[in-house]
Design a protein around this motif. Structure first.
Motif, mmCIF file in Angstrom:
data_model
loop_
_atom_site.group_PDB
_atom_site.id
_atom_site.type_symbol
_atom_site.label_atom_id
_atom_site.label_comp_id
_atom_site.label_asym_id
_atom_site.label_seq_id
_atom_site.Cartn_x
_atom_site.Cartn_y
_atom_site.Cartn_z
ATOM 1 N N GLU A 88 14.863 51.313 54.098
ATOM 2 C CA GLU A 88 15.625 50.125 54.792
ATOM 3 C C GLU A 88 16.797 49.587 54.121
ATOM 4 O OE1 GLU A 88 14.359 46.193 56.739
ATOM 5 O OE2 GLU A 88 12.841 47.592 56.905
ATOM 6 N N ALA A 89 17.894 49.147 54.790
ATOM 7 C CA ALA A 89 19.128 48.769 53.982
ATOM 8 C C ALA A 89 18.963 47.290 54.097
ATOM 9 C CB ALA A 89 20.404 49.402 54.829
ATOM 10 N N LEU A 90 19.342 46.830 53.034
ATOM 11 C CA LEU A 90 19.638 45.275 53.119
ATOM 12 C C LEU A 90 21.144 45.134 52.539
ATOM 13 C CD1 LEU A 90 18.605 42.145 53.287
ATOM 14 C CD2 LEU A 90 18.040 42.374 51.027
ATOM 15 N N VAL B 29 13.764 47.716 49.707
ATOM 16 C CA VAL B 29 14.745 47.906 50.240
ATOM 17 C C VAL B 29 15.897 48.554 49.417
ATOM 18 C CG1 VAL B 29 14.666 46.143 52.077
ATOM 19 C CG2 VAL B 29 15.496 45.538 49.610
ATOM 20 N N VAL B 30 16.821 49.289 50.194
ATOM 21 C CA VAL B 30 18.146 49.694 49.375
ATOM 22 C C VAL B 30 18.947 48.505 49.603
ATOM 23 C CG1 VAL B 30 19.915 51.538 49.427
ATOM 24 C CG2 VAL B 30 17.392 52.274 49.846
ATOM 25 N N ILE B 31 19.624 48.063 48.350
ATOM 26 C CA ILE B 31 20.457 46.988 48.307
ATOM 27 C C ILE B 31 21.789 47.527 48.455
ATOM 28 C CG2 ILE B 31 21.610 45.099 47.037
ATOM 29 C CD1 ILE B 31 18.718 44.224 47.186
ATOM 30 N N ILE B 32 22.666 47.020 49.706
ATOM 31 C CA ILE B 32 24.007 47.472 49.822
ATOM 32 C C ILE B 32 25.021 46.169 49.656
ATOM 33 C CG2 ILE B 32 25.410 48.522 51.678
ATOM 34 C CD1 ILE B 32 23.456 50.257 51.687
ATOM 35 N N ALA B 33 25.664 46.268 48.667
ATOM 36 C CA ALA B 33 26.532 45.293 48.567
ATOM 37 C C ALA B 33 27.964 45.577 47.988
ATOM 38 C CB ALA B 33 25.830 44.342 47.178
ATOM 39 N N SER C 67 21.987 45.667 58.040
ATOM 40 C CA SER C 67 20.814 45.492 57.322
ATOM 41 C C SER C 67 19.774 46.225 58.332
ATOM 42 C CB SER C 67 20.626 43.694 57.207
ATOM 43 O OG SER C 67 21.114 43.598 56.182
ATOM 44 N N GLY C 68 18.691 46.572 57.802
ATOM 45 C CA GLY C 68 17.851 47.338 58.777
ATOM 46 C C GLY C 68 18.049 48.865 59.016
#
Lengths: 579, 94
Positions: A17-19, A159-163, A217-218
């Motif tokens: 899941e992306a965060l 989670v997979v952290i997306i930033a 996210s999600g």
């Protein structure tokens, strides 16, 4: 389904899941306070700055423990937070002269300075995210919060952290067990995110440009940190392909089980793998990996409680450990404390230069009663298994002789008391001070074995304290001078047939595996979690290639040059294995 | 109160110039003294306690100027700052 391309800065595969982490701007509307409130508003600002400063100090201390390279970057935040002329003074002036409230004044001043930086040449614009981060923190305190939302500190799920890019203060408190991968808009191999991902051993794909806009996210995402691809809301076929790919990768990693504690290079050179432990519970993890023997048992943790363990407590502990690992050896290193960890109990004094001061074996000599108690406990435990004793931070053969002298007198004492001990216990020394490496020939006449402590050897050779953020970037174990000392030690040991192992951090870092093997090391001692990273690397190496690499690095001009040679070696190896 | 100005010439020898890390080092050193400390470099000047003012001087390798102090401990302070420069802030030269 959407596929995005970026560059791989840390290899691996992840799905989850992306965060999406907001690192962006806060917005504060213009607001003023009544004339009578102005001074209170200034005080409120000063308190928020002080609170932010405390937050940063805490983060820096945490980073120091597990994120070496980030510590210095966080350290510069404190300089920003003390900048009266450009940041703090002007904010107070905006409050006093314009009657702006502290929140708006902070927002206004920091935003103005950021804009100014953006107009200047690199690397100044790259400081803007730092200013934005500090601004958010001060404003968070002004708004009565505890700084910005700690979204990365307590993650509920993996989670997979997306930033955009991660700020160093965000990463310092990261809940590391819950992060599957990093994916960022910006950044390169030297970005905060890349450094962190490699440190954690998780995949990271960076430089995707607008991934924070493309993912919510999600969302379900696949991170292919081999190809540099990120798949957003993948279809069933992509998921199946991912699963089969990750099964293969996992299988190649899991196969780590050593026959008789030995790994082999491509040309069948044997490399013995030993474990580093600091408490008995860690023995089963070593045994599961097929490791036969402990190259370094750090005894310090036994002493970290409020009370000194007495002889009997220590004896029981060592005895249990020796029995668990028997018939394989356990190398027990006697107390290796810095003075800083002792003063509360033995009344040490402040030292200007503790790393060059009263520590390790010197402290044992200074507190001989404690030292003798430990030696009694170890010797009395020795019949339980295959026991070895190692002295830390030995400077030369004279110091080794002095330590052995105390050991012999303890043995005499035990014999007189009729206590049993193993008279054949092997006795060795750590090589971690350049003076010991430079006079190793003398030591070799009296030791049963030697072990390289690469962290201290690097620190003392380069005169770099890696816990000092101002110079930590100069801490390079691959510096030709450090390699020279390792090489000379290894050759000298080989000539007289003395067993030599490496037990420092270098031995457990797969990056350095070819270097150590090339320098002649055939025994590497490391923490169990390092074994699955190092052993597959060994299997890809060829002794002759490692030797060539080591010779080239020994002849390098400086650490950067040696690093380039090592990076080239890794690059060639990975293209070969892909073909 | 001794108000004589003490000054020492400095030059940037490290390859990356006066970026955030060296500036941070200067701030830390300056904070150990009580005197006023000003850096004049490449036509601009900056308070040695202000990391922002110093990095905004945008001084590359080769830039030269002087550090000036006024007040208690001025002599020792300029000495300390000048030696940071001479040392290339512990960074590479090439």
């Amino acid at each position: 389904m959407r596929r995005l391309r970026g560059s791989v800065v840390s290899e691996g595969l992840a799905r989850g899941e992306a965060l999406v982490v907001a690192t962006g701007e806060v917005y504060v509307p213009e607001g003023r306070v009544a004339e009578a409130m102005v001074e209170r508003e200034v005080q409120r600002f000063d308190r928020a700055v002080a609170a932010t400063r405390r937050d940063i100090e805490v983060l820096r201390n945490e980073a120091r423990q597990h994120l070496g390279e980030m510590t210095e970057i966080i350290g510069t935040y404190l300089a920003f937070l003390g900048d009266e002329a450009t940041l703090l003074g002007p904010v107070r002036r905006l409050v006093r002269e314009e009657r702006y409230n502290a929140t708006y004044a902070t927002f206004r001043r920091f935003s103005d300075v950021s804009r100014e930086l953006e107009g200047l040449p690199e690397p100044l614009p790259s400081r803007v995210p730092d200013l934005v981060d500090i601004k958010r923190r001060i404003i968070g305190h002004l708004r009565g919060g505890r700084g910005p939302v700690a979204e990365l500190e307590r993650l509920r799920r993996k989670v997979v952290i997306i930033a955009d890019d991660l700020s160093p203060t965000q990463t310092a408190k990261l809940d590391r067990d819950k992060v599957l991968a990093f994916v960022t808009d910006r950044g390169g191999p030297a970005s905060h995110t890349a450094i962190l991902a490699r440190h954690l051993g998780i995949p990271a794909v960076v430089g995707l440009g607008n991934v924070t806009k493309a993912v919510r996210s999600g969302d379900h995402v696949i991170v292919d940190g081999m190809l540099g691809e990120v798949i957003v809301t993948p279809d069933d076929e992509s998921v199946r392909q991912f699963q089969s790919k990750s099964r293969k990768l996992a299988a190649s990693r899991k196969k780590v089980h050593l026959g008789h504690g030995v790994a082999h290079t491509r040309d069948r050179t044997e490399i013995r793998i030993l474990g580093n432990i600091d408490r008995g519970e860690q023995v089963p993890a070593l045994q599961e990996l097929g490791i036969e023997g402990v190259g370094l048992f750090r005894t310090e943790f036994l002493f970290l409680g409020r009370r000194m363990p007495d002889e009997e407590e220590q004896r029981l502990h060592y005895g249990r450990l020796l029995a668990d690992m028997a018939p394989h050896p356990i190398c027990i290193r006697t107390m290796d404390f810095g003075a800083d960890k002792w003063d509360h109990r033995v009344g040490g004094q402040h030292e200007e230069n503790p790393f060059l001061g009263m520590r390790a074996i010197r402290l044992s000599f200074a507190h001989e009663t404690l030292f003798r108690t430990q030696l009694r406990a170890i010797l009395r435990a020795s019949p339980a298994g295959n026991c070895r004793i190692m002295f830390p931070m030995i400077m030369d053969v004279g110091e080794f002789r002095r330590a052995v002298g105390i050991l012999r007198s303890v043995q005499d004492e035990l014999r007189a008391e009729g206590q049993a001990y193993d008279p054949n216990t092997k006795i060795g020394a750590m090589i971690e001070v350049p003076s010991a490496a430079l006079t190793v020939e003398n030591l070799l006449r009296e030791v049963d074995f030697l072990s390289l402590g690469t962290n201290d050897l690097t620190q003392y050779t380069l005169a770099v304290d890696r816990t000092n953020p101002l110079v930590a970037n100069l801490f390079d174990p691959h510096h030709p001078s450090v390699l020279r000392l390792i090489s000379d030690t290894s050759e000298a040991c080989l000539r007289v047939g003395c067993p030599l192992s490496a037990c420092g951090e270098m031995a457990g870092t797969s990056d350095y595996t070819p270097v150590l093997i090339g320098l002649g090391l055939t025994t590497l001692s490391m923490a169990s979690r390092r074994v699955p990273l190092v052993v597959p690397r060994i299997a890809k190496l060829h002794l002759a290639e490692c030797r060539d690499l080591a010779q080239a690095m020994l002849a390098a001009d400086d650490a950067a040059h040696a690093r380039r040679l090592l990076d080239d070696f890794h690059r060639k190896a990975s293209t070969r294995s892909r073909r | 109160m001794n108000d004589a100005v003490v000054s020492r010439s400095v030059a940037i020898v490290n390859a990356q110039g006066l970026h955030a890390r060296p500036a941070c080092l200067i701030v830390k050193t300056a904070n150990g003294f009580d005197c006023e400390l000003t850096l004049h470099l490449g036509g601009g000047s900056a308070d040695c306690r202000s990391i922002m003012e110093m990095i905004m001087l945008v001084s590359p390798q080769g830039a030269a100027g002087r550090v000036e102090a006024r007040g208690a401990g001025a002599e020792a302070a300029v000495e300390a700052i000048a030696s940071l420069f001479a040392d290339g802030f512990g960074e590479a030269y090439d």
